[in-house]
Design an enzyme around this catalytic site. Structure first.
Site, short mmCIF file in Angstrom:
data_model
loop_
_atom_site.label_atom_id
_atom_site.label_comp_id
_atom_site.label_asym_id
_atom_site.label_seq_id
_atom_site.Cartn_x
_atom_site.Cartn_y
_atom_site.Cartn_z
N SER A 165 7.09 7.83 3.67
CA SER A 165 8.11 6.64 3.22
C SER A 165 9.20 7.06 3.22
O SER A 165 10.02 7.46 3.93
CB SER A 165 7.34 5.78 1.98
OG SER A 165 7.89 4.72 1.83
N THR A 166 9.95 6.75 1.89
CA THR A 166 11.01 7.12 1.58
C THR A 166 11.76 8.53 1.97
O THR A 166 10.93 9.49 1.42
CB THR A 166 11.57 6.89 0.09
OG1 THR A 166 11.04 5.42 -0.05
CG2 THR A 166 13.13 6.70 0.07
N HIS A 191 6.62 3.72 6.50
CA HIS A 191 6.76 2.46 6.15
C HIS A 191 8.05 2.01 6.58
O HIS A 191 9.36 2.42 6.01
CB HIS A 191 6.93 2.45 4.47
CG HIS A 191 5.63 2.90 3.75
ND1 HIS A 191 5.47 3.56 2.60
CD2 HIS A 191 4.30 2.73 4.17
CE1 HIS A 191 4.40 3.51 2.15
NE2 HIS A 191 3.69 3.16 3.28
N MET A 284 8.33 7.40 -2.04
CA MET A 284 8.09 6.51 -3.16
C MET A 284 6.83 5.95 -3.32
O MET A 284 6.10 5.40 -2.40
CB MET A 284 9.21 5.55 -3.41
CG MET A 284 9.00 4.75 -4.82
SD MET A 284 9.78 6.02 -6.03
CE MET A 284 9.71 4.71 -7.35
N ASP A 287 1.17 5.48 -1.83
CA ASP A 287 0.14 5.13 -0.65
C ASP A 287 0.10 6.64 -0.03
O ASP A 287 0.91 7.28 0.10
CB ASP A 287 1.10 4.31 0.04
CG ASP A 287 0.21 3.62 1.54
OD1 ASP A 287 -0.84 3.69 1.21
OD2 ASP A 287 0.81 3.63 2.52
#
Length: 351
Positions: A165-166, A191, A284, A287
């Protein structure tokens, strides 16, 4: 902790909207707004904000140029505010390469409910950015040792699943660009919104030796290929006869994400069992943590990126907390470990 934010955008309306969303949010402080990079520079020096939201298209100095200068002189977490277009996606990916932590689309101002949802997403991204490890701009290390350019992997049973993600766009790139031709098929969930995954897959395809593509649905998973979940569908791995194939699901978001890493990891665990490897990179939230635990319980090797090399340690930390991680490695060691594991299971040999 109060998070101080500077908004930089050439649109007075966007500055007003973003400024109001931030100013009225508990735990945030709007230190100012700027209509161009020169005004932004002065405010950065004056207030040293925790996070900056940055427009790409601005007069006198564009956002990418300002970002490059900022990361060399005063590294600060930056969330890009992007247009949902092909050009906007390409520019945003370049911004992430230059050191931006994350991005968000420009707000749609004509839909009240949409603006409320946008506020939640914006504040989540600002919180993540405030926690991010931002380093002074410089070339991304490609790792400690040269890997073979090709291995001879026999079979189509093993699958490598990567979630992020991030900070993940650059982390996935750092792994993929070191991997040799002939690796087992790779499935990936990052994401991102629709459209951005199309540009991102094309960028990875240019930068790596692997054939990288955005999943359309029904693709047979082949060695030397990597398959990226599209920005609005979950990616699953299923078996059809002797083949493993990519399937897309339009089910509800999981952990507030669609695509979700947990959904992908769960499907890989159920379909491939021990004939799989899971990799969870920077991001972050939670997930992927539960899905990685399930993969490990089914016999898969599971690897989490270590805290020091993560932009945000949330997702790997959750997987470690749940006990679902076999090994914790620095980002630059992950590609080498994947190659070694492929050889260890007896299906890859250096050409």
């Amino acid at each position: 902790m109060t998070i101080s934010v500077l908004v930089v955008d050439d649109s007075a309306l966007i500055r007003q909207v973003l400024g109001e969303l931030i100013r009225t949010a508990p735990g945030f402080r709007l230190v100012g707004t700027a209509n161009d990079a020169y005004a932004a520079r002065d405010l950065v020096n004056q207030f040293a904000p925790d996070v900056i939201t940055l427009d790409i298209e601005m007069p006198r100095m564009d956002g990418l140029t300002f970002l490059s200068k900022l990361m060399k002189a005063r590294p600060t977490p930056v969330v890009m505010v992007s247009t949902l277009t092909e050009d906007g996606a390409d520019a945003t990916l370049r911004a992430l390469e230059l050191g931006a932590v994350d991005f968000i689309a420009k707000p749609k101002l004509d839909i009240r409910k949409g603006l409320e949802e946008y506020r939640d997403t914006l504040l989540d991204k600002l919180r993540a950015a405030a926690q991010a490890r931002v380093k002074r701009a410089g070339p991304v290390s490609s790792g400690k040792a040269a890997l073979p350019k090709q291995i001879d992997y026999q079979g189509t049973e093993h699958v490598i699943a990567i979630g992020a993600s991030t900070g993940g766009t650059e982390a996935i790139r750092a792994v993929l660009e070191r991997l040799p031709v002939g690796m087992p098929g790779i499935v990936m969930t990052q994401h991102m919104p629709p459209g951005f995954t199309t540009s991102y897959a094309a960028r990875l395809d240019r930068l790596s030796r692997l054939r990288v593509q955005e999943v359309k649905g029904g693709e047979r998973i082949l060695p030397g290929h990597a398959y990226l979940a599209p920005g609005d569908k979950h990616l699953l791995v299923e078996r059809y006869g002797a083949d493993l194939v990519c399937k897309l699901s339009d089910a509800e978001p999981v952990n507030r994400h669609k695509p979700s890493v947990d959904v992908m990891f769960d499907s890989v665990a159920q379909t491939c069992g021990a004939s799989a490897t899971g990799v969870l990179l920077t991001g972050m939230g939670k997930d992927g943590g539960q899905g990685m635990f399930t993969m490990q319980q089914r016999g898969a090797l599971t690897i989490a990126q270590d805290e020091d090399s993560c932009v945000v340690f949330g997702m790997p930390k959750e997987a470690i907390r749940l006990g679902g991680v076999t090994e914790v490695l620095p980002l630059n060691d992950i590609a080498e470990r994947l190659v070694a594991h492929v050889k260890q299971v007896g299906r890859g040999n250096r050409v």
